[in-house]
Design an enzyme around this catalytic site. Sequence first.
Site, PDB file in Angstrom:
ATOM      1  N   ASP A   4     121.596  56.699  88.800  1.00 10.25           N
ATOM      2  CA  ASP A   4     122.743  57.086  89.147  1.00 10.25           C
ATOM      3  C   ASP A   4     124.066  56.620  88.969  1.00 10.25           C
ATOM      4  OD1 ASP A   4     120.864  58.114  91.734  1.00 10.25           O
ATOM      5  OD2 ASP A   4     120.203  56.396  91.740  1.00 10.25           O
ATOM      6  N   HIS A  46     122.931  63.881  94.097  1.00 10.86           N
ATOM      7  CA  HIS A  46     123.556  63.795  94.263  1.00 10.86           C
ATOM      8  C   HIS A  46     124.566  64.144  95.127  1.00 10.86           C
ATOM      9  CE1 HIS A  46     124.068  67.265  90.758  1.00 10.86           C
ATOM     10  NE2 HIS A  46     124.867  67.505  91.635  1.00 10.86           N
ATOM     11  N   GLN A  91     117.664  61.280  86.364  1.00  8.96           N
ATOM     12  CA  GLN A  91     117.068  59.905  86.066  1.00  8.96           C
ATOM     13  C   GLN A  91     117.963  59.661  85.403  1.00  8.96           C
ATOM     14  OE1 GLN A  91     113.904  61.972  87.073  1.00  8.96           O
ATOM     15  NE2 GLN A  91     115.097  61.921  88.722  1.00  8.96           N
TER      16      GLN A  91
HETATM   17  P1  IMP Z   1     109.648  59.667  91.344  1.00  7.37           P
HETATM   18  O1  IMP Z   1     110.551  59.353  90.128  1.00  7.37           O
HETATM   19  O2  IMP Z   1     110.006  59.271  92.776  1.00  7.37           O
HETATM   20  O3  IMP Z   1     108.262  58.983  91.006  1.00  7.37           O
HETATM   21  O4  IMP Z   1     110.001  57.294  91.358  1.00  7.37           O
HETATM   22  C1  IMP Z   1     109.652  56.366  90.368  1.00  7.37           C
HETATM   23  C2  IMP Z   1     110.725  55.788  89.544  1.00  7.37           C
HETATM   24  O5  IMP Z   1     112.564  56.484  89.795  1.00  7.37           O
HETATM   25  C3  IMP Z   1     111.531  54.050  91.234  1.00  7.37           C
HETATM   26  O6  IMP Z   1     111.779  53.305  90.580  1.00  7.37           O
HETATM   27  C4  IMP Z   1     112.309  55.469  91.419  1.00  7.37           C
HETATM   28  O7  IMP Z   1     113.121  55.031  92.100  1.00  7.37           O
HETATM   29  C5  IMP Z   1     112.997  55.866  90.606  1.00  7.37           C
HETATM   30  N1  IMP Z   1     113.931  57.043  90.213  1.00  7.37           N
HETATM   31  C6  IMP Z   1     113.072  58.140  90.150  1.00  7.37           C
HETATM   32  N2  IMP Z   1     114.322  59.598  90.913  1.00  7.37           N
HETATM   33  C7  IMP Z   1     115.482  58.366  90.611  1.00  7.37           C
HETATM   34  C8  IMP Z   1     117.318  58.832  90.779  1.00  7.37           C
HETATM   35  O8  IMP Z   1     117.235  59.764  90.556  1.00  7.37           O
HETATM   36  N3  IMP Z   1     118.444  57.647  90.905  1.00  7.37           N
HETATM   37  C9  IMP Z   1     117.684  56.447  90.348  1.00  7.37           C
HETATM   38  N4  IMP Z   1     116.162  56.423  90.279  1.00  7.37           N
HETATM   39  C10 IMP Z   1     115.403  57.265  90.439  1.00  7.37           C
END
Ligand code: IMP
Length: 489
Positions: free
Chosen positions: A34, A62, A246
Site C-alpha cells: 500500500d 487499488h 504486496q
Molecule cells: P495474504 O496475501 O492474503 O495471504 O495475506 C498475508 C499477509 O499479507 C497479511 O498480513 C495481509 O494483510 C498482507 N497483504 C496481502 N496483500 C496485501 C496488500 O496488497 N497490501 C498490504 N498487505 C497485504
Amino acid sequence: MTSATRNTVSRCSHHASKREAGYADVLVGLQYGDEGKAKIIDALAQDYDVIARFNGGANAGHTIDTPLGKIALKQLPSGVFHPHASLYIGSGCAINPWKLADEIEQLRDMGISLDGRLHISARAALVQPHHIAHDRRGSDTIGTTGNGIGPCYADRALRVRNDTRVNLMLGDLLEREAQTVMAMRRVLTGMINAEGGACPWMAELSDLLLSLPRVAHTLRPYLEPDRSWLTRRVMAGGRVLFEGAQSVLLDVVDGTQPFVTSSHTVPAYAYVGGDLPPKFHRRTIGVAKAIMSRVGRGPFPSELGGERSAQYCHAASQSRVGVVEEAQRHSPDTLLRSQDPLDVGTALRMLTGEYGTGTGRPRRIGILDLAALGDVVRMHAVDCVYLNKVDCLTHYFQSTYQGVPVRVQRDALSGGEASELKIYTGLTESAIARSRDGTLDSAMRGFVEFVERHIGAPLAGIGLGPERAGLVSLASHPPTPAPVGEAHG
Ligand code: IMP
C-alpha cells in the site's frame, strides 16, 4: 585470461547482445504494501509498452478515480487506462477467475476493451473455492486477506491430494473446462465431507462453481498459451514495467514468517513469475511512503503505539471497525496533540485515509523507518526510490513531535526506542506547500538529501498530494544509467 576463458566471455557477450531488444524495469513496494505503487506506475506508464504482473492476485488492489466513477482493480495490472500499453499477467500470479472476469466486465461497461491488449499466462495458478474456504478459516493467525492466495500456492506445490490434481492452472480451466470444474467440485466436496458437512460458505462456494462457464467465457480471449510471449515482445524492442504486488517486506521467504504473503515479492522474482529471462533487466525502482502502514499481523518496528496499536487494529478489523466508526469515535485533531503515540497513529490514519482498499481494515501506522528502508535498498540493489505521502508529514507539526520523527537505527541494544528515533526538524509546513509546484524549496531539498543519505539511493520523486500533479519528479536526480553495453531507447 586463458583462451578458454576468453572464448566463454566472448560467447556470453555474444549471447547477451540485445542491441535491438527492449528491456524490463521492476517496480516494487519497499515496505509492507500500500505504498501507492499504482500512482507511480500511472506516471511512468507512457514510457513502457507492457505493464506486467508477476506475483499475487486478488489480495492486491487499488482504487482508481475515473471520469465515470471509481473502479477497484485487484488483478489487472496498473496501466489499464493507458491504451497504448499491453498488459500481461504472468505465471507467478494466483488468478481468482471470478474477480478477474468481473474487472474485465466492469471496464467493458465503461467502454474500455482489453481485447488484444491483455494476455494472461495459461500457467498462472487458479484460485479454487476450497482455497477461499481454507484461507477464510485460517485468516486470523496471520491476518490474511481471505482471498485463498496461500492455499492456492500451497496446492501448486502439493500438486496432488488424495489422487486428485490440485495444482490447477488458468489454462486447465479455459482449455478443459468440464474436467476442471469437476475436479474443483470433487476437492471441495471432499473437504466439506471431511469436516462433517459444516462449511458456513457452502452456498457461496457452490455458486462460484456454477458460474464458472460464464467466467471462463469472459477470460478465454485473453489466455496466452505461449510461454515466450513476453520474451518475444522484448526481443522485438518492447519495454516492460513489472509491477510488484504486496511488497518486499512481505516476501514469503525474505519477510518475517509467518506474517507474510505467500508469494515472492522481491524484485528478482519478476523474472520467474513474469516469464522473462533476467538478462533483460535494466533497473529496479522502489516505492515507499513517508508515513508507513501495515495490515495484518507481524513485526513493525516503527509502529506508533507499538504492540497496543497492533492489538487495537487487529481487534478493530475483527469487529469491523473501519473508517466510519473511527470518525464517529474520535477527533483526529485532538488525538494528534496527545502525548501517546497510539493516539498520534490513530489521528494519522484518519487524516491520511489509511484503511484497507479491499477490506476497509484500519491499517497500523508507523513513522518512516529509514533503517529498514536502507536495508531493503541495499539487499535488492534498488536503483531509485519514489517516496509517497511526503505532504502527510505536515500533520506532525501539529503534534508534540514538533518535527518529523524517523527511525534511523536498527535494533539499538541500548537506550531503547528513544535512541532509534530521530526528530528531523529541518522541514517546515510551508516548505512542503511551496514545493508542490515542482520546484523544491531548500528545506524540502534538505529533507530529500537526508533521506537519500540514510537509504543509500536517490529519490526519483516525492508525493506531495494524492492527485496526479501531486507527484513531483526530482529532475536533478536522473535515474541510474543503464549498465555499460546496453543500447536502450
Ligand atoms: P495474504 O496475501 O492474503 O495471504 O495475506 C498475508 C499477509 O499479507 C497479511 O498480513 C495481509 O494483510 C498482507 N497483504 C496481502 N496483500 C496485501 C496488500 O496488497 N497490501 C498490504 N498487505 C497485504
